[in-house]
Motif scaffolding. Structure first.
Motif, PDB file in Angstrom:
ATOM      1  N   UNK A 152      32.428  67.606  37.741  1.00 33.72           N
ATOM      2  CA  UNK A 152      33.187  66.690  38.592  1.00 33.72           C
ATOM      3  C   UNK A 152      34.473  67.360  39.079  1.00 33.72           C
ATOM      4  N   UNK A 153      35.281  66.584  39.800  1.00 33.56           N
ATOM      5  CA  UNK A 153      36.604  67.055  40.202  1.00 33.56           C
ATOM      6  C   UNK A 153      37.548  66.938  39.006  1.00 33.56           C
ATOM      7  N   UNK A 154      38.268  68.009  38.713  1.00 33.40           N
ATOM      8  CA  UNK A 154      39.221  68.011  37.610  1.00 33.40           C
ATOM      9  C   UNK A 154      40.538  67.422  38.104  1.00 33.40           C
ATOM     10  N   UNK A 155      40.824  66.203  37.670  1.00 32.26           N
ATOM     11  CA  UNK A 155      42.054  65.529  38.088  1.00 32.26           C
ATOM     12  C   UNK A 155      42.563  64.659  36.950  1.00 32.26           C
ATOM     13  N   UNK A 156      43.373  63.669  37.249  1.00 34.10           N
ATOM     14  CA  UNK A 156      43.951  62.846  36.178  1.00 34.10           C
ATOM     15  C   UNK A 156      42.888  62.100  35.376  1.00 34.10           C
ATOM     16  N   UNK A 157      41.720  61.845  35.964  1.00 34.33           N
ATOM     17  CA  UNK A 157      40.675  61.119  35.228  1.00 34.33           C
ATOM     18  C   UNK A 157      40.050  61.967  34.128  1.00 34.33           C
ATOM     19  N   UNK A 158      40.151  63.290  34.255  1.00 33.08           N
ATOM     20  CA  UNK A 158      39.532  64.178  33.262  1.00 33.08           C
ATOM     21  C   UNK A 158      40.537  64.738  32.267  1.00 33.08           C
ATOM     22  N   UNK A 159      41.801  64.348  32.404  1.00 30.56           N
ATOM     23  CA  UNK A 159      42.820  64.823  31.461  1.00 30.56           C
ATOM     24  C   UNK A 159      42.806  63.937  30.232  1.00 30.56           C
ATOM     25  N   UNK A 160      42.090  64.382  29.216  1.00 28.46           N
ATOM     26  CA  UNK A 160      41.906  63.590  27.999  1.00 28.46           C
ATOM     27  C   UNK A 160      41.880  64.550  26.810  1.00 28.46           C
ATOM     28  N   UNK A 161      42.594  64.247  25.739  1.00 30.10           N
ATOM     29  CA  UNK A 161      42.614  65.156  24.585  1.00 30.10           C
ATOM     30  C   UNK A 161      41.243  65.350  23.924  1.00 30.10           C
ATOM     31  N   UNK A 162      40.311  64.433  24.200  1.00 23.38           N
ATOM     32  CA  UNK A 162      38.966  64.561  23.627  1.00 23.38           C
ATOM     33  C   UNK A 162      38.052  65.450  24.468  1.00 23.38           C
ATOM     34  N   UNK A 211      36.991  75.138  34.572  1.00 18.25           N
ATOM     35  CA  UNK A 211      37.082  75.193  36.039  1.00 18.25           C
ATOM     36  C   UNK A 211      36.004  76.110  36.613  1.00 18.25           C
ATOM     37  N   UNK A 212      35.405  75.687  37.759  1.00 18.64           N
ATOM     38  CA  UNK A 212      34.335  76.469  38.369  1.00 18.64           C
ATOM     39  C   UNK A 212      34.706  76.989  39.754  1.00 18.64           C
ATOM     40  N   UNK A 213      35.290  76.139  40.589  1.00 16.10           N
ATOM     41  CA  UNK A 213      35.726  76.595  41.910  1.00 16.10           C
ATOM     42  C   UNK A 213      36.654  75.562  42.537  1.00 16.10           C
ATOM     43  N   UNK A 214      37.352  75.969  43.593  1.00 18.16           N
ATOM     44  CA  UNK A 214      38.223  75.071  44.349  1.00 18.16           C
ATOM     45  C   UNK A 214      37.641  74.834  45.727  1.00 18.16           C
ATOM     46  N   UNK A 215      37.897  73.649  46.268  1.00 14.52           N
ATOM     47  CA  UNK A 215      37.371  73.290  47.580  1.00 14.52           C
ATOM     48  C   UNK A 215      38.479  72.629  48.396  1.00 14.52           C
ATOM     49  N   UNK A 216      38.543  72.940  49.673  1.00 15.24           N
ATOM     50  CA  UNK A 216      39.538  72.340  50.562  1.00 15.24           C
ATOM     51  C   UNK A 216      39.033  71.018  51.136  1.00 15.24           C
ATOM     52  N   UNK A 217      39.967  70.154  51.492  1.00 18.29           N
ATOM     53  CA  UNK A 217      39.639  68.902  52.169  1.00 18.29           C
ATOM     54  C   UNK A 217      39.849  69.089  53.675  1.00 18.29           C
ATOM     55  N   UNK A 218      38.869  68.632  54.476  1.00 16.88           N
ATOM     56  CA  UNK A 218      38.900  68.786  55.928  1.00 16.88           C
ATOM     57  C   UNK A 218      38.778  67.425  56.613  1.00 16.88           C
ATOM     58  N   UNK A 219      39.124  67.398  57.885  1.00 18.64           N
ATOM     59  CA  UNK A 219      38.845  66.227  58.694  1.00 18.64           C
ATOM     60  C   UNK A 219      37.449  66.399  59.288  1.00 18.64           C
ATOM     61  N   UNK A 251      43.619  70.686  47.741  1.00 18.72           N
ATOM     62  CA  UNK A 251      42.435  71.322  47.165  1.00 18.72           C
ATOM     63  C   UNK A 251      41.844  70.456  46.055  1.00 18.72           C
ATOM     64  N   UNK A 252      40.539  70.461  45.967  1.00 18.13           N
ATOM     65  CA  UNK A 252      39.822  69.841  44.851  1.00 18.13           C
ATOM     66  C   UNK A 252      39.385  70.950  43.902  1.00 18.13           C
ATOM     67  N   UNK A 253      39.650  70.758  42.624  1.00 18.16           N
ATOM     68  CA  UNK A 253      39.161  71.715  41.631  1.00 18.16           C
ATOM     69  C   UNK A 253      37.938  71.109  40.957  1.00 18.16           C
ATOM     70  N   UNK A 254      36.828  71.820  41.029  1.00 19.94           N
ATOM     71  CA  UNK A 254      35.563  71.338  40.456  1.00 19.94           C
ATOM     72  C   UNK A 254      35.298  72.081  39.152  1.00 19.94           C
ATOM     73  N   UNK A 255      34.850  71.346  38.153  1.00 17.65           N
ATOM     74  CA  UNK A 255      34.580  72.002  36.877  1.00 17.65           C
ATOM     75  C   UNK A 255      33.682  71.197  35.957  1.00 17.65           C
ATOM     76  N   UNK A 256      33.307  71.826  34.869  1.00 15.02           N
ATOM     77  CA  UNK A 256      32.472  71.210  33.833  1.00 15.02           C
ATOM     78  C   UNK A 256      33.375  70.541  32.808  1.00 15.02           C
ATOM     79  N   UNK A 257      33.007  69.347  32.375  1.00 17.51           N
ATOM     80  CA  UNK A 257      33.768  68.616  31.362  1.00 17.51           C
ATOM     81  C   UNK A 257      32.809  68.116  30.287  1.00 17.51           C
TER      82      UNK A 257
END
Length: 306
Positions: free
Chosen positions: A152-162, A167-175, A272-278
């Motif tokens: 998924x996208x690594x953001x505040x929803x994935x910040x958990x001590x458990x 991180x796998x790659x970064x992606x830009x946001x476009x119109x 940028x979106x950071x995509x990674x394994x959680x």
């Protein structure tokens, strides 16, 4: 009858190895311990059982009838313990035959097929069940152990001590605009000039929706949202028909590429979106997850190389 604390599973395993091999040296080699340790384990086993198992003929230990009885029943006991351990670990999701993986719809364009195909080569016996949903929903399901891992996208929803993340790659946001739109000729876009345009968005909980809200906030606009949808493919399809504009990650560029143009945002609005394994830290030693981690690392290296 109380079981003596000196009667351990390890000693039974050493005993069974001795009964198979018939001598101390071969048993020591198989169990990767010393001859003395084998002898001590067998003697301790006799003490725990309070009966002899062998008679001594010189330096040789000759099994008595009691040893053969113990061999028959302890062999089944050890097998049952192994089965019990395996079933317990499977129930907890460790080394199970099924891997429950969650991901975002947009990652099925390239990332997920690549990772899964390589994982199947590594662990061909593994059945992979894929669930596609929003970032927020997938994180909740990981937390409740309904899923073994999520990409998924690594953001505040994935910040958990458990959680453990890779991180796998970064992606830009476009119109994203229809290719026949007057905007399609632009090399980059100042988002603040689009206050009167009609936008399409994903529903709340999706990472791209969260990033879109941040970009709109940076641009100081309250977008006119015509429609909210629950998957990115529907969103791209709607943009391709000219219904409205949308903010989308670059990884979807191959979808409807003949009818949709992705325009870079001006520097001040770029995100940028950071995509990674959680996955859960408590499962980090699980063989299935270790294999998945290895493939995600490989994908990350290939992505950087490209």
């Amino acid at each position: 009858m109380e079981i003596d604390e000196e009667l351990t599973l390890k000693k039974l395993q050493i005993f069974l190895a001795f009964m198979r091999n018939g001598n101390l040296s071969k048993t020591a080699s198989e169990m990767e311990i010393s001859n003395v340790s084998v002898h001590k384990a067998l003697h301790s086993l006799e003490s725990a059982l309070r009966c002899p198992l062998f008679k001594h003929e010189g330096r040789n230990l000759i099994p008595l009838k009691s040893a053969y009885v113990l061999q028959e029943h302890s062999h089944k006991l050890v097998q049952d313990i192994v089965v019990t351990i395996n079933k317990t670990r499977e129930a907890a999701g460790f080394a199970a035959k099924v891997l429950h993986l969650g991901s975002l719809y947009s990652l099925t364009v390239n990332t997920i097929p690549n990772v899964i195909s390589r994982l199947k080569l590594r662990r061909g016996e593994l059945d992979i069940q894929l669930l596609l949903s929003s970032n927020l929903d997938l994180v909740k399901k990981l937390k409740s152990t309904e899923l073994d891992a999520i990409i998924v996208a690594l953001n505040e929803t994935t910040r958990d001590p458990d959680f453990e993340s890779l991180p796998m790659f970064e992606d830009n946001i476009y119109l994203a605009v229809n290719k026949h739109s007057p905007l399609a000729s632009l090399d980059e876009i100042d988002l603040s000039t689009l206050k009167d345009e009609t936008f399409l968005t994903l529903s709340k909980g999706f990472a791209t929706r969260n990033d879109s809200d941040l970009v709109f906030e940076k641009a100081g606009i309250d977008p006119k949202v015509f429609l909210q949808v629950s998957d990115i493919f529907t969103l791209v399809s709607m943009v391709s028909t000219g219904v409205g504009l949308a903010l989308l990650p670059g990884r979807i560029s191959t979808i409807y590429e003949s009818s949709v143009k992705l325009i870079p945002l001006q520097g001040s609005y770029q995100i940028k979106q950071e995509i990674g394994l959680v996955f859960l830290k408590s499962k980090e030693r699980d063989p299935n997850l270790l294999a998945l981690v290895a493939e995600c690392r490989m994908f990350a290296k290939q992505y950087i190389a490209i």
